[in-house]
Structures are given as C-alpha cells and as structure tokens.
Design an enzyme around this catalytic site. Structure first.
Site, mmCIF file in Angstrom:
data_model
loop_
_atom_site.group_PDB
_atom_site.id
_atom_site.type_symbol
_atom_site.label_atom_id
_atom_site.label_comp_id
_atom_site.label_asym_id
_atom_site.label_seq_id
_atom_site.Cartn_x
_atom_site.Cartn_y
_atom_site.Cartn_z
ATOM 1 N N ASN A 69 0.833 -1.212 0.000
ATOM 2 C CA ASN A 69 0.000 0.000 0.000
ATOM 3 C C ASN A 69 0.864 1.256 0.000
ATOM 4 O O ASN A 69 0.603 2.214 -0.736
ATOM 5 C CB ASN A 69 -0.902 0.022 1.242
ATOM 6 C CG ASN A 69 -2.030 -0.970 1.185
ATOM 7 O OD1 ASN A 69 -2.325 -1.535 0.129
ATOM 8 N ND2 ASN A 69 -2.680 -1.196 2.309
ATOM 9 N N ARG A 116 -10.137 -3.816 -14.523
ATOM 10 C CA ARG A 116 -9.038 -4.689 -14.101
ATOM 11 C C ARG A 116 -9.526 -6.121 -14.235
ATOM 12 O O ARG A 116 -10.667 -6.436 -13.901
ATOM 13 C CB ARG A 116 -8.640 -4.438 -12.642
ATOM 14 C CG ARG A 116 -8.185 -3.021 -12.315
ATOM 15 C CD ARG A 116 -7.684 -2.957 -10.876
ATOM 16 N NE ARG A 116 -7.554 -1.589 -10.408
ATOM 17 C CZ ARG A 116 -6.483 -0.831 -10.601
ATOM 18 N NH1 ARG A 116 -5.474 -1.308 -11.292
ATOM 19 N NH2 ARG A 116 -6.438 0.398 -10.120
ATOM 20 N N HIS A 118 -14.804 3.226 -15.397
ATOM 21 C CA HIS A 118 -14.685 2.475 -14.156
ATOM 22 C C HIS A 118 -15.953 1.692 -13.826
ATOM 23 O O HIS A 118 -15.973 0.900 -12.884
ATOM 24 C CB HIS A 118 -14.364 3.451 -13.013
ATOM 25 C CG HIS A 118 -13.927 2.793 -11.739
ATOM 26 N ND1 HIS A 118 -14.697 2.782 -10.601
ATOM 27 C CD2 HIS A 118 -12.796 2.114 -11.431
ATOM 28 C CE1 HIS A 118 -14.067 2.133 -9.646
ATOM 29 N NE2 HIS A 118 -12.912 1.720 -10.111
ATOM 30 N N TYR A 124 -12.049 -9.657 -2.164
ATOM 31 C CA TYR A 124 -12.708 -8.350 -2.152
ATOM 32 C C TYR A 124 -14.192 -8.576 -1.896
ATOM 33 O O TYR A 124 -14.798 -9.465 -2.493
ATOM 34 C CB TYR A 124 -12.579 -7.652 -3.512
ATOM 35 C CG TYR A 124 -11.280 -6.950 -3.789
ATOM 36 C CD1 TYR A 124 -10.069 -7.415 -3.271
ATOM 37 C CD2 TYR A 124 -11.241 -5.832 -4.609
ATOM 38 C CE1 TYR A 124 -8.879 -6.771 -3.551
ATOM 39 C CE2 TYR A 124 -10.055 -5.182 -4.903
ATOM 40 C CZ TYR A 124 -8.878 -5.654 -4.371
ATOM 41 O OH TYR A 124 -7.697 -5.022 -4.659
ATOM 42 N N ARG A 145 -4.678 2.085 -13.150
ATOM 43 C CA ARG A 145 -3.317 2.226 -12.623
ATOM 44 C C ARG A 145 -2.691 0.888 -12.231
ATOM 45 O O ARG A 145 -3.277 0.103 -11.499
ATOM 46 C CB ARG A 145 -3.322 3.182 -11.430
ATOM 47 C CG ARG A 145 -1.941 3.473 -10.883
ATOM 48 C CD ARG A 145 -1.966 4.595 -9.884
ATOM 49 N NE ARG A 145 -2.118 5.887 -10.536
ATOM 50 C CZ ARG A 145 -3.056 6.783 -10.229
ATOM 51 N NH1 ARG A 145 -3.945 6.512 -9.308
ATOM 52 N NH2 ARG A 145 -3.114 7.938 -10.851
ATOM 53 N N HIS A 161 -14.896 -3.587 -0.355
ATOM 54 C CA HIS A 161 -14.864 -2.893 -1.642
ATOM 55 C C HIS A 161 -16.246 -2.514 -2.156
ATOM 56 O O HIS A 161 -16.355 -1.693 -3.080
ATOM 57 C CB HIS A 161 -14.157 -3.790 -2.671
ATOM 58 C CG HIS A 161 -13.770 -3.119 -3.937
ATOM 59 N ND1 HIS A 161 -14.418 -3.325 -5.129
ATOM 60 C CD2 HIS A 161 -12.780 -2.224 -4.199
ATOM 61 C CE1 HIS A 161 -13.856 -2.602 -6.075
ATOM 62 N NE2 HIS A 161 -12.858 -1.923 -5.541
ATOM 63 N N ARG A 209 -14.076 2.441 4.456
ATOM 64 C CA ARG A 209 -12.884 1.629 4.708
ATOM 65 C C ARG A 209 -11.611 2.467 4.754
ATOM 66 O O ARG A 209 -10.774 2.292 5.621
ATOM 67 C CB ARG A 209 -12.734 0.570 3.612
ATOM 68 C CG ARG A 209 -11.566 -0.382 3.856
ATOM 69 C CD ARG A 209 -11.182 -1.140 2.605
ATOM 70 N NE ARG A 209 -10.323 -0.366 1.728
ATOM 71 C CZ ARG A 209 -10.481 -0.279 0.419
ATOM 72 N NH1 ARG A 209 -11.482 -0.890 -0.174
ATOM 73 N NH2 ARG A 209 -9.652 0.445 -0.317
#
Length: 730
Positions: free
Chosen positions: A50, A377, A436, A470, A406, A594, A566
């Site tokens: 992270n 992703r 997204h 997730y 990213r 998530h 979160r």
C-alpha cells in the site's frame, strides 16, 4: 478537490493524512495477536505494498505540485508543501512501526512455530551448501556488477528494484573508495527457502545472499561495506490524449517512461555506512526526509513470499467454500430464472464463478446475439476475456477496455490487442475519462422470436482472482428499464451519445454526483417534515466536498447518518451543530471491503442503491461510473438485514472515527443484547457462515445479530420497513 467558497477547513480532514491512518489500521491487523500468525505477516506485507503505491502516485504528485508552486489548497486548507511536511513525519513513524512489528513481534512468534529467517552467516553447513548452490547456479549468472567511475556511470535503477550498494577498495591501489551497485533481477526469488527437517522452515533473504558472495563479483576489490537499497519512482502517467494518435499507443509509450520517472523515495538498510547513504541520496537528488532506513529487510512486501511458501494452514485463516448460486448449469435455465426475478450475489461469500459462468454461457449460447462488456481490471488468465474472444467469431462482441487502470495498464494493453485479433470490437472509452463502471449486457433471441436484454451490474472488477478476497455485489437482471439504461451507457462509451436521463441509473460524470447530493438533501427535507430520515452508506473513500457539505446539512436537519468508510475520509463526524448525527466506522479485516452501498429511509419508503463509485471527486467527475437502484424488495431486504445491519454490530474489526481524527476500536466497549453485554462480533466471519443466499434469501438468519445498543439505523435495517419515529432535533 478545490475548496468551495464558505467551507470551513476545520470541518475537513486531509485526504492524504487520512489515507495514512487507513494503512495504520492495516498495520494494527499485523500487530493483532488474535489473527493467525501467517496472516499477520501478510497484513504487514500489505501495508508495504500500500505504501509503495501511495509514494509513487500520491507523494510523487504532491512533490511535483510543491516544486512547481501549483496546486490549490484542498477543503482542509493545506497547500501541497504543508501536506508533505505532515506526511514526512507520519510516514517515517509508520515505517519505524512496521519494522518494530517485524522484529519484535513477528520474528519471535515465527521462531516459536519453527519458521526462521536467518542471515547466511548464521547457517549450519548443510544450509550454507544449499545457499552456495543457489547462488552459483541461479543468482550469479544473472548479476551485472557495476563500479561507478567516469567510464561506468551510475546504472539506471528501475522502479522498486532490489539493489545492493558496496563501498569498494582496490586491493593493489587502496587509496580510493569506489561505489559499486548491483541490480538484482526480478526473476530471482527474494526469499530463498532452505532444506530443513520436517515441520521446520528456514529462509534467507536474497539481498543477504548477494552480500555474502560480493567478492566473487568484485574480483580485485576489498568490500568495505554493503547495503541493500530500493528506489521508488514517480509512476504517474502524463498523456495528452486529445493529441494522441491512439490512446493504446500513448499508454504503451508512457509505461516505458514510468520506470524512468523521478526518484521519490530511497529505502536503505538502517546499518548502511553514511557514505553509501549520502552517495545514493546525492545521485538520486533526494532530500533527507525522502530517505527511509529499514531496520529489517528492505521491501517488506516481499513477505508475501513467506506467507505463500509456508504450508502451515493452522497459521492461516480457516478455509471456506464460497456459496454457489443454486441454479441449473444449463444456460437457458439461468435466463428463464432471470425473467422471473433478479439475482444478487455477495462476493466472496457467494462464488464469483456464477458471474464467470453467466458470461461463458452467453458466449456459447447460439441464441445470444450480442455481448457488450466493460473491463477495468481483470486477472492475467481471465476466463471472462477468453470467453469473449471465443464468442467473437459467432456473434457481435463489444468490449470497452480501460487502458489507464493504474498498474494494470500493461495487462490491459495485452488483453486489448488479443481481443482485437480475435475479432472483438474494442474501444477505450472517452477521452479524459476513465471507464470504471462494471457492466455487461447481453442481447438474446427468445423462443417467441423477440430479442430481450440481460445485464450484469457490479460494484467490483471482472477479476475472479481478486473476487476471492474483495467484498463486492453483483446484480444479474432482466429488468427492462435497467437493461435499456445499460444499453444507453454503452452508447455513451462508444459514441459519446449523451442523454439527459438514464432512468434507474445515475451516470458519472453526467449526473451521479448531482443525484447523490439530491438524495441526501431529500432525506434532510424528510427530517424537517418529521418523516423517517436515515442514511447508511458503505464506501471505500469519502472525499468529495459537495457530498460532505450535503451530509452536514442533513445532519443539521435531523438525519441520522451511518457511514462505513474503509479508507480515507475527509468528513469530520461528531461536531456539535454540524455533524453530531454522523457516525463514521472503518472495517479492516480478512477481506478488503470494496462494495459501495447507499441506503435512504426516504420518509418511510426506503431506497437502496449499489454502484461502482465512491464519494470521491475522481469517481464523480473524472470517470464513467454507474450507480443503480436495487428495485426488488426482497433483495433490498437482504442487503439491509444481511449486509448493512451486521456491519453496524461488528466489534472485532471496526474502528470508529472521532471528531479529532483518531480511530478507536470498538472491542472492549461491549454491545448490548437483551440486557447483557457481548463484546465479540466479527461481521466477515458472520457472513462466511450465512446459509446459501440463493436458497430462501428472506429466511431467518442462521444466528441472531447482537443489538449494537441504541441505534435507529440498526433497528430500521433489521426490520426493513418498520418505520421508527425520528429522534428530537439536537
């Protein structure tokens, strides 16, 4: 996020400082002895991973703004240089605590379980021989030693590559001290496991192996000192999309530049000779605060290898089998079921294989005429992408690939080219906006000759790998309004065909932010009129100024607001006269939270929304996102009673955000149930143990929820429809 006129900076936390607090909550999981030992090692590795991303993106961006004298203060009123000053202190303290956790807690605990990480110098002869073979056969052939002098410039060090620096002196001419640098290829394992007796595990770090055999590399030199180090570079991509001939080519070009970005951080062994540290700092043009000293292995994220290579299931979380959606494997039967009712899946508790089978079945079904899908992703060996490629020869397949996701850019470029070669129509979304939203749309010819649409809408990526850890929600639906709206969103993505209204969907950047503010303001109006008013929202981050201001207005109007955030949160709760009715909690545990869920009591006619967007400026104004209303009353009831209500009960993995910005654990405070205090409730473990959601979704819970004390939100959610009288205005 530019500060609007009239905003009081004291009512906002800085987004970057707030993020560091989130990573500290992850570190707390590594320090928590109630977690299995190897999971604690994994949590420590996660904190390092992270921090890497935070440094190479967020810190790098702040440095550029500060150096160029640009960047407006955020809602908190801090300029980039002021934020960097605070981040420097916090990051150094955090790194110190990371290594303290490793040295003082995890290493002794691992040794107690016969898992040891040793220095090469400490090894017994048999282990030393194994290391010698490893170095001779696998390591040395790949190393290129460099001695820095006028004929040999400092090597180009790649982003986050493990390197070892040496101070060298020629044996014959010992008057001059040279700097040697070895870059260790990524192909080599950073942790070497040595032969050991059954039940015992011995490892050594790769940098120590390279140090040990340094004089084999530098013949004719005396090695005076050595130190492993690592450079983190600016990894932001800077593209002028409007001037680009092809977004794919532009992203591909920028990826090659990423490895050469400006250095942002130097990590180096804490025992390194000052001369080594200073030479490296000077070479990379770093300020003293950008040098981080590691009192342990440089790059703690490599501890993932220790977790993976140690087969001790007793030291890991208990395994569980995700619930499989109870429907026939026959594709036509799934479509028949969806014509009768919507299906909602809660991952990872419900297996993501159901979503994969939905796409794979559509790809095989001769009656499915078209498939449209977004990809942000996905996994390296994606069964969904392969199904789309396979279907392209038989039906119309359109995929919108976000190349600028990213750190997944290279993978997405590979998939985009493979999809194109297979005959898929591939688009890259809209210039200046990331795609997204998580959408799939099927057009199917039914037995009556009509073509009907089916859709999948999700809160998470089409990635079966991350879906195992997730938490996300998936809606499979035949609803005509929703599928028609999804069709319009795809037209927006492929043709910039913009509409003023998307029915049951809110779409960023067109109207999602505005609609969220309107929903919050509507709740405030209900409260002022004396009608039931309540907001429960679960997001990854809460940073958007207009949203936060709307929540403050709602709190002042009398709306009780429960926020499950979160990560970073810029809202300051518990401020008298501003946010006294707002409570913010963060849940950090086994699974990464998530999912995005938004519930509004709406005067007694509650509404539930799901979506791909957090309440952040980039999600609301710089991306194509979708939020959709969950229309089926039974599914709404399930989300309220089986997801949101349990989160309000958690005491093991929840931290509450105080008005001073400090997060405090709820464990030990106790929760009240039938007059008795019970202090332990883990929401993720509770959700693992729920019965299969596809069977009797409205049935009783396998175990009753503890009541978290006086809570209008919990009472409302657990009953979902029994309207509570609003509390008197404070």
């Amino acid at each position: 996020m530019r500060r609007a006129r009239g905003e009081d900076p004291r009512l906002f936390f800085n987004r970057h400082i707030s993020w560091t607090q989130f990573n500290r909550r992850v570190l707390e999981e590594a320090q928590d002895t109630s977690n299995p030992l190897l999971e604690r090692v994994k949590f420590l590795a996660i904190t390092a991973s992270n921090l890497d991303e935070f440094v190479e993106v967020r810190v790098a961006g702040l440095l550029q703004q500060a150096e160029q004298g640009r960047g407006d203060p955020g809602p908190d009123g801090l300029a980039p240089a002021e934020v960097l000053a605070q981040l420097s202190t916090e990051m150094h303290k955090f790194v110190e605590d990371q290594y303290k956790c490793w040295r003082e807690q995890l290493v002794p605990a691992l040794a107690g379980e016969s898992i040891r990480v040793r220095r090469v110098a400490e090894l017994k002869p048999e282990s030393r021989r194994a290391v010698d073979r490893f170095y001779s056969e696998r390591v040395e052939p790949l190393l290129t030693p460099v001695t820095v002098d006028p004929a040999h410039p400092f090597p180009r060090v790649q982003n986050k590559a493990l390197c070892v620096a040496f101070l060298l002196e020629r044996r014959r001419k010992g008057s001059h001290v040279y700097l040697g640098v070895v870059t260790v290829p990524r192909a080599l394992p950073r942790l070497f496991r040595m032969p050991a007796a059954e039940g015992k595990f011995e490892y050594t770090f790769l940098h120590d192996v390279v140090n040990t055999y340094a004089e084999r590399l530098y013949h004719g030199y005396r090695v005076l000192s050595a130190a492993p180090f690592r450079i983190t570079r600016n990894s932001n991509l800077y593209m002028a999309e409007e001037e680009s001939r092809s977004i794919l080519d532009s992203v591909d070009e920028q990826l090659h530049r990423r490895r050469k970005g400006e250095a942002v951080r130097l990590e180096i062994d804490a025992d390194a000779e000052p001369e080594i540290s200073e030479r490296l700092r000077s070479n990379f043009n770093l300020k003293p605060w950008q040098v981080f000293r590691a009192r342990g292995p440089v790059n703690l994220s490599r501890l993932f290898n220790l977790y993976d290579q140690t087969p001790r299931p007793d030291l890991k979380f208990r395994s569980f089998t995700p619930r499989v959606f109870a429907a026939s494997a026959e594709t036509a039967a799934v479509f028949r079921l969806l014509r009768e009712r919507d299906v909602l899946l809660h991952h990872p508790y419900d297996s993501y294989s159901s979503v994969v089978r939905f796409i794979e079945g559509a790809a095989r079904d001769p009656d499915v005429l078209s498939i449209k899908q977004t990809l942000y992703r996905t996994s390296e060996d994606s069964p969904i992408v392969r199904a789309l490629m396979d279907a392209a020869s038989r039906k119309e397949v359109t995929v919108v690939v976000e190349l600028k996701a990213r750190f997944d850019e290279a993978s997405n470029i590979r998939w985009a080219r493979s999809l194109q070669e297979a005959g898929v129509q591939v688009y890259y979304g809209l210039v200046g906006l990331k795609t997204h939203c998580k959408l799939a749309l099927l057009g199917r010819r039914e037995p009556d000759g009509k073509v009907r649409r089916y859709a999948h809408l999700g809160t998470g990526n089409y990635n079966p790998s991350t879906a195992r850890f997730y938490t996300d929600l998936s809606l499979l639906t035949h609803d005509r309004e929703i599928t028609q709206a999804v069709h319009h969103v795809f037209n927006f993505l492929t043709a910039y065909s913009e509409r003023s209204d998307y029915g049951p969907l809110s779409v960023a950047p067109l109207n999602l932010g505005k609609n969220c503010v309107a929903l919050i303001d509507r709740e405030a109006a209900h409260a002022r009129a004396g009608r039931p008013a309540l907001i429960v929202a679960k997001v990854n981050s809460l940073l958007d100024g207009p949203i936060i201001q709307a929540l403050y207005r709602a709190s002042r109007a009398g709306v009780h607001i429960e926020l499950i955030v979160r990560g970073a949160c810029a809202l300051r709760p518990g401020v008298r006269g501003v946010s006294s009715r707002i409570r913010v909690r963060s849940v950090v545990g086994r699974f990464l939270e998530h999912s995005r869920i938004y519930m509004f009591a709406n005067g007694g006619e509650p509404e539930m929304y799901l979506g791909s967007a957090d309440w952040m400026p980039r999600n609301l104004y710089e991306r194509v996102e979708v939020m959709f209303r969950l229309k089926d009353p039974e599914l709404c009831r399930r989300v309220a009673t089986r997801i949101l209500a349990p989160y309000l009960c958690d005491t093991e993995k929840t931290r509450l955000l105080r008005s001073d910005g400090v997060y405090v654990r709820t464990l030990g405070n106790g929760i009240m149930r039938r007059g008795k205090t019970s202090s332990r409730f883990n929401v993720q473990e509770f959700l693992i143990d729920l019965p299969e959601s596809g069977a009797d979704p409205d049935g009783p819970l396998s175990s009753p929820l503890p009541h978290p004390g006086p809570s209008r939100a919990f009472d409302f959610l657990s009953s979902w429809g029994e309207i509570q009288e609003p509390s008197p205005q404070q």
